[in-house]
Design a protein around this motif. Sequence first.
Motif, PDB file in Angstrom:
ATOM      1  N   LYS A   1       0.827  -1.208   0.000  1.00 60.77           N
ATOM      2  CA  LYS A   1       0.000   0.000   0.000  1.00 60.77           C
ATOM      3  C   LYS A   1       0.862   1.259   0.000  1.00 60.77           C
ATOM      4  O   LYS A   1       0.670   2.176  -0.814  1.00 60.77           O
ATOM      5  CB  LYS A   1      -0.931  -0.006   1.208  1.00 60.77           C
ATOM      6  CG  LYS A   1      -1.870   1.194   1.235  1.00 60.77           C
ATOM      7  CD  LYS A   1      -2.808   1.141   2.439  1.00 60.77           C
ATOM      8  CE  LYS A   1      -3.707   2.386   2.466  1.00 60.77           C
ATOM      9  NZ  LYS A   1      -4.624   2.357   3.650  1.00 60.77           N
TER      10      LYS A   1
ATOM     11  N   TRP B   1       2.235   8.532  -6.998  1.00 60.73           N
ATOM     12  CA  TRP B   1       2.403   9.987  -7.002  1.00 60.73           C
ATOM     13  C   TRP B   1       3.649  10.395  -7.770  1.00 60.73           C
ATOM     14  O   TRP B   1       3.651  11.410  -8.476  1.00 60.73           O
ATOM     15  CB  TRP B   1       2.447  10.525  -5.571  1.00 60.73           C
ATOM     16  CG  TRP B   1       1.091  10.687  -4.982  1.00 60.73           C
ATOM     17  CD1 TRP B   1       0.272   9.702  -4.474  1.00 60.73           C
ATOM     18  CD2 TRP B   1       0.353  11.906  -4.864  1.00 60.73           C
ATOM     19  NE1 TRP B   1      -0.914  10.226  -4.038  1.00 60.73           N
ATOM     20  CE2 TRP B   1      -0.899  11.581  -4.255  1.00 60.73           C
ATOM     21  CE3 TRP B   1       0.630  13.231  -5.180  1.00 60.73           C
ATOM     22  CZ2 TRP B   1      -1.863  12.550  -3.979  1.00 60.73           C
ATOM     23  CZ3 TRP B   1      -0.335  14.201  -4.904  1.00 60.73           C
ATOM     24  CH2 TRP B   1      -1.563  13.865  -4.318  1.00 60.73           C
TER      25      TRP B   1
ATOM     26  N   VAL C   1       1.339   3.843  -3.273  1.00 60.66           N
ATOM     27  CA  VAL C   1       0.955   5.262  -3.198  1.00 60.66           C
ATOM     28  C   VAL C   1       2.155   6.150  -3.537  1.00 60.66           C
ATOM     29  O   VAL C   1       2.035   7.114  -4.304  1.00 60.66           O
ATOM     30  CB  VAL C   1       0.405   5.602  -1.802  1.00 60.66           C
ATOM     31  CG1 VAL C   1       0.198   7.112  -1.651  1.00 60.66           C
ATOM     32  CG2 VAL C   1      -0.906   4.865  -1.558  1.00 60.66           C
TER      33      VAL C   1
END
Length: 265
Positions: free
Chosen positions: A50, A58, A54
């Motif tokens: 996770k 980004w 992320v």
Amino acid sequence: MKDLIITAAKGAVIGGTMLIPGVSGGSMAMMMGIYDKLIMAVSNFRKDMKRNFVFLLWFCIGAGLGMLIIARPLLHLLEVFPYPTQFFFIGAVIGCVPMIYNKAKLSGFSWHVPFYILIGMAVVALFSLAPSDGGQAASGGVTQIVFLLVAGVIAAAALVLPGISVSYLLLMLGLYDSTMAAISGLQIMFLLPLFIGLCAGIILTTKLLDNLMTNRPRATYLIILGFMFASVLEVFPGVPPLSQWIACILCLAAGFSAIYFISRK
């Protein structure tokens, strides 16, 4: 959220600059202080899926925006003000050297230091000796897809390793103009196999590099330092006209100062 925005901003700078021939995406990641995080996030992706997803998402969003927004103005600067722009990049590379030297954790000078640095410089030199018009993309069909997949894997090494320009490798493979046109025109059928090959190559390269950084940090970072020294020679545009010396010196100092203080922070 603040850290993710900073990650995206750094990704934009890296994405925008790595499309410039001679400028290494790996070098820019090292200068931005995000190189180690990227290597660890990719190579240890499954350990914290996770968080790593992320972070990488980004970064990729920022890199994609950088390619679309920053690359064109930078290429324009290179056309209009080639010497000052190149000297800015040279200053930026030099500004990163103290940080890499510290990461090597040297306790004193030994013959290993110049040896590993020369290995890194030699690797970049081998890439630069290859003909810049070495190959051309196959035209259409399965052959082109396979070619683009292989080209993506090869380009991944340049993307991951500091000092080796992914743009130069694309140029060598005869894909630079086609890739730039595909990015500008969002030609998905051209970009998709290149992207898949790039991802596969990145996974393979980062896994190896992460192991080396963990188990052999001194040798690895000294070789990376050699990559960086060699990249200065790749970017160096020659002696500028006398009328541009002051501008080049100021840009050199600006590039050095910006990256030096970013890396210290």
